[in-house]
Motif scaffolding. Structure first.
Motif, PDB file in Angstrom:
ATOM      1  N   LEU A 135       0.839  -1.203   0.000  1.00 15.98           N
ATOM      2  CA  LEU A 135       0.000   0.000   0.000  1.00 15.98           C
ATOM      3  C   LEU A 135       0.879   1.261   0.000  1.00 15.98           C
ATOM      4  O   LEU A 135       0.642   2.200  -0.764  1.00 15.98           O
ATOM      5  N   ASN A 139       1.073   4.106  -2.959  1.00  9.47           N
ATOM      6  CA  ASN A 139       0.788   5.513  -2.664  1.00  9.47           C
ATOM      7  C   ASN A 139       1.948   6.411  -3.068  1.00  9.47           C
ATOM      8  O   ASN A 139       1.766   7.569  -3.424  1.00  9.47           O
ATOM      9  N   ARG A 177      -5.137   2.767  -8.462  1.00  9.78           N
ATOM     10  CA  ARG A 177      -6.163   3.186  -7.486  1.00  9.78           C
ATOM     11  C   ARG A 177      -7.040   2.003  -7.055  1.00  9.78           C
ATOM     12  O   ARG A 177      -7.362   1.857  -5.887  1.00  9.78           O
ATOM     13  N   ILE A 180      -5.086  -0.067  -4.692  1.00  9.98           N
ATOM     14  CA  ILE A 180      -5.001   0.617  -3.390  1.00  9.98           C
ATOM     15  C   ILE A 180      -6.286   0.375  -2.589  1.00  9.98           C
ATOM     16  O   ILE A 180      -6.236   0.047  -1.403  1.00  9.98           O
ATOM     17  N   SER A 273       0.431   3.480   6.389  1.00 11.05           N
ATOM     18  CA  SER A 273      -0.036   2.093   6.246  1.00 11.05           C
ATOM     19  C   SER A 273       0.303   1.230   7.451  1.00 11.05           C
ATOM     20  O   SER A 273      -0.338   0.207   7.656  1.00 11.05           O
TER      21      SER A 273
END
Ligand SMILES: Nc1nc2c(ncn2[C@@H]2O[C@H](COP(=O)(O)OP(=O)(O)OP(=O)(O)O)[C@@H](O)[C@H]2O)c(=O)[nH]1
Ligand SMILES: [Mg+2]
Length: 435
Positions: A135, A139, A177, A180, A273
Motif C-alpha cells: 500500500l 501511494n 487506485r 489501493i 499504512s
C-alpha cells in the motif's frame, strides 16, 4: 500469500552516489551522521555507496534538489566511480526526479523514501506487513507514474484493458487506485481481527518495546521472553509484531510486544499504512523506549522517536527510557551524566543480560499504583488452603493463630473480587486494604 518486490534496487551490485543538502542550522557532524545513516540504508537495500555530495543551502532547489552546477559534480563522480545509481537523502517531487534524470541521463535516480520502501519490501514477512508495504509503495508510485513504468502490470496484477478514451497513463492510474482500494479493504479486515485478538488480552498489562531502528528492541524481547526474533545489525530487521507473555515477578505478568522501529524522515506513506501496527504502542499501558547509548547521536534518536510517538498519539503513555548497549560504554561518567539528564531511565545491555533485574523492578514500580495491599484473617477449619491465594496475590507476611492464619497480601486491584469471594468463604475478619 501476496508477493511484493523491491522496485528500485535490483541487485547486490548497485554502485551508488549519495546526495544531501546541509541546512545552515545543522552541524557538519550531524550531517555526517545523517549521511552514514543513508549509507547504512543503502547497504541494507543492497547498494554500495561509492561517493557523496553535500551542498549547503537553506532549502532544496525546487527543480533539481541541489543546484544545477552541483549536479554536474554528481555526474563527474558517477563517471569516476562507474556508478549506476544516485540516492537523494530527502523525498524528491516527481518533477525533480524528471529534471534530474534528464541531466544524469541513463542513471537511476531514487530518493530516501524509495530506498526505505525497498528495504521494507525485502523484510516484510507476514501477509499484514506485505499488505502494508505494498500500500505504501503504491501511494508513493501513484503521483510518479509515467508511461514508461515497466513493473506496473506485475505489481498490480495483470494488464488492465484500456477504457474508451483513456490514455495508457490514465489506465495505469486507474489500476493503481483499484489496487489501493483492495489493499485498504484487506488491511481493515486484518485490523478488525487484530482488535478482536486484543480484546481477548484486555485483562493483561501491555508493554510495548519501541525505539529507533537497530537500538536492540528485538534483542531485549528475546532476553525477556522465550521469543526467537531475528536480530541483525541492519536497519529495519523487524517489521512484524511479536507479542509474548512475560512473567515479571510472582504477581505481575505482562504482554510485551516488539515491532517495527523508527527512523528520522520515516516516509509518511509507511506511517500511514503501518498505523494499525503502531497502534499496538499507542494502546500499551507502558512504553519501553529503547535507545542505543553507543550511538553518537542517541539524543537526536530520542527526539525523532518522541516526534513519531506524538504523530501516532502515543506520547501521553507512561514511558521508561531504556538505554541499551551499556557494554559499549567504558566511561561511568557518561552514564551518570545521561542519568541526570533523563529521569525515569534505566541502563542495560540486552545482549549481555546486564541490568535486566533493575529494568523489571522499574516496570513493577510503574504499575505499583495498580496494586493493593490487604490484610486477611482466614480459617483453616472452614477449608482455607494457602494455594487458593497463590494465583492472584503475593503473600508478604504470614502468622498462624490456632485454626486461623493472618496474611498480608499484595494483589492487583482487578482481583479485588477474588479477595471478596475468599473472605466470604473462609474469612474471619477483613481489614480494609491499606495502600
Ligand atoms: N554491544 C551490544 N550490541 C547489542 C546489544 N543489544 C543489541 N545489540 C546489537 O544491536 C543490533 C540490533 O539489534 P536488534 O535487536 O535487531 O535491534 P532492533 O531495535 O530490534 O532493530 P530493528 O528491528 O531493525 O528496528 C544487533 O547487531 C544486536 O546484536 C547490547 O546490549 N550490546
Ligand atoms: Mg527488531
Amino acid at each position: 500469500m501476496i508477493e511484493i518486490k523491491k522496485n528500485y534496487i535490483d541487485s547486490k551490485n548497485e554502485q551508488a552516489v549519495i546526495v544531501a543538502i546541509r541546512r545552515p542550522e545543522v552541524s557538519r557532524i550531524e550531517v555526517d551522521d545523517h549521511l552514514n545513516e543513508l549509507k547504512e540504508l543503502a547497504r541494507t537495500a543492497g547498494a554500495d555507496v561509492k561517493a557523496q555530495v553535500v551542498q549547503e543551502r537553506p532549502a532544496p532547489d525546487s527543480a533539481y534538489f541541489i543546484g544545477k552546477g552541483k549536479l554536474e559534480q554528481v555526474q563527474e563522480l558517477i563517471e569516476e566511480h562507474n556508478a549506476n545509481l544516485v540516492i537523494f537523502d530527502d523525498e524528491l517531487s516527481p518533477a525533480q526526479v524528471k529534471n534530474i534524470s534528464r541531466v544524469l541521463e541513463d542513471i537511476k535516480v531514487i530518493d530516501r523514501t524509495a530506498l526505505i520502501l525497498d528495504i521494507f519490501a525485502d523484510h516484510a514477512k507476514s501477509s499484514e506487513a506485505k499488505t502494508q508495504v505494498e500500500l505504501a509503495q503504491l501511494n508513493y508510485l501513484l503521483p510518479r507514474l509515467t508511461r514508461q513504468w515497466q513493473h506496473l502490470s506485475r505489481q498490480v496484477g495483470g494488464i488492465g484493458t484500456k477504457g474508451p478514451g483513456e490514455t495508457q497513463l490514465e489506465t495505469d492510474r486507474r489500476l493503481v487506485r483499484t489496487r489501493i482500494s483492495k489493499l485498504k479493504i484487506r488491511l481493515a479486515e486484518i485490523d478488525k481481527q487484530n482488535s478482536t485478538r486484543r480484546q481477548h488480552r484486555d485483562s493483561m498489562y501491555r508493554v510495548a518495546l519501541i525505539g529507533y531502528t537497530n537500538a536492540g528492541k528485538s534483542t531485549l524481547m528475546n532476553a525477556l521472553s522465550d521469543a526467537d526474533i531475528g536480530v541483525e545489525d541492519k536497519l529495519f530487521a523487524t517489521l512484524d509484531t511479536t507479542i509474548r507473555r512475560v512473567p515479571i515477578n510472582d504477581v505481575l505478568t505482562v504482554l510485551i510486544s516488539d515491532t517495527v522501529g523508527f527512523i528520522r524522515k520515516l516516509p509518511h506513506q509507511l506511517v500511514a499504512s503501518f498505523r494499525s501496527t503502531l497502534s499496538e504502542s499507542s494502546e500499551a499501558d507502558l512504553l519501553l523506549h529503547v535507545v542505543d547509548i553507543s550511538h553518537p547521536h542517541y539524543d537526536e534518536h530520542i527526539d525523532v522517536v518522541n516526534g513519531l510517538l506524538s504523530e501516532i498519539d502515543a506520547h501521553q503513555n507512561k514511558r521508561i527510557l531504556v538505554f541499551n548497549k551499556v557494554d559499549m560504554i567504558s566511561d561511568q561518567a557518561t552514564i551518570q551524566h545521561i542519568k541526570s539528564r533523563y529521569e525515569n531511565s534505566v541502563f542495560i545491555s540486552a545482549s549481555r543480560h546486564i541490568g535486566l533485574k533493575n529494568l523489571k523492578k522499574t516496570i513493577i514500580q510503574s504499575f505499583d499504583d495498580q496494586y493493593v495491599v490487604g490484610e486477611l484473617h482466614l480459617s483453616f477449619s472452614k477449608g482455607f488452603n494457602e494455594h487458593l491465594v497463590h494465583n492472584f496475590a503475593t503473600i508478604l507476611e504470614k502468622k498462624y493463630d490456632d485454626d486461623m492464619v493472618y496474611l498480608k497480601v499484595k494483589y492487583h486491584k482487578e482481583n479485588e473480587y477474588r479477595i471478596t469471594l475468599l473472605l466470604e468463604k473462609y474469612g474471619v475478619k477483613h481489614n480494609t486494604p491499606i495502600a
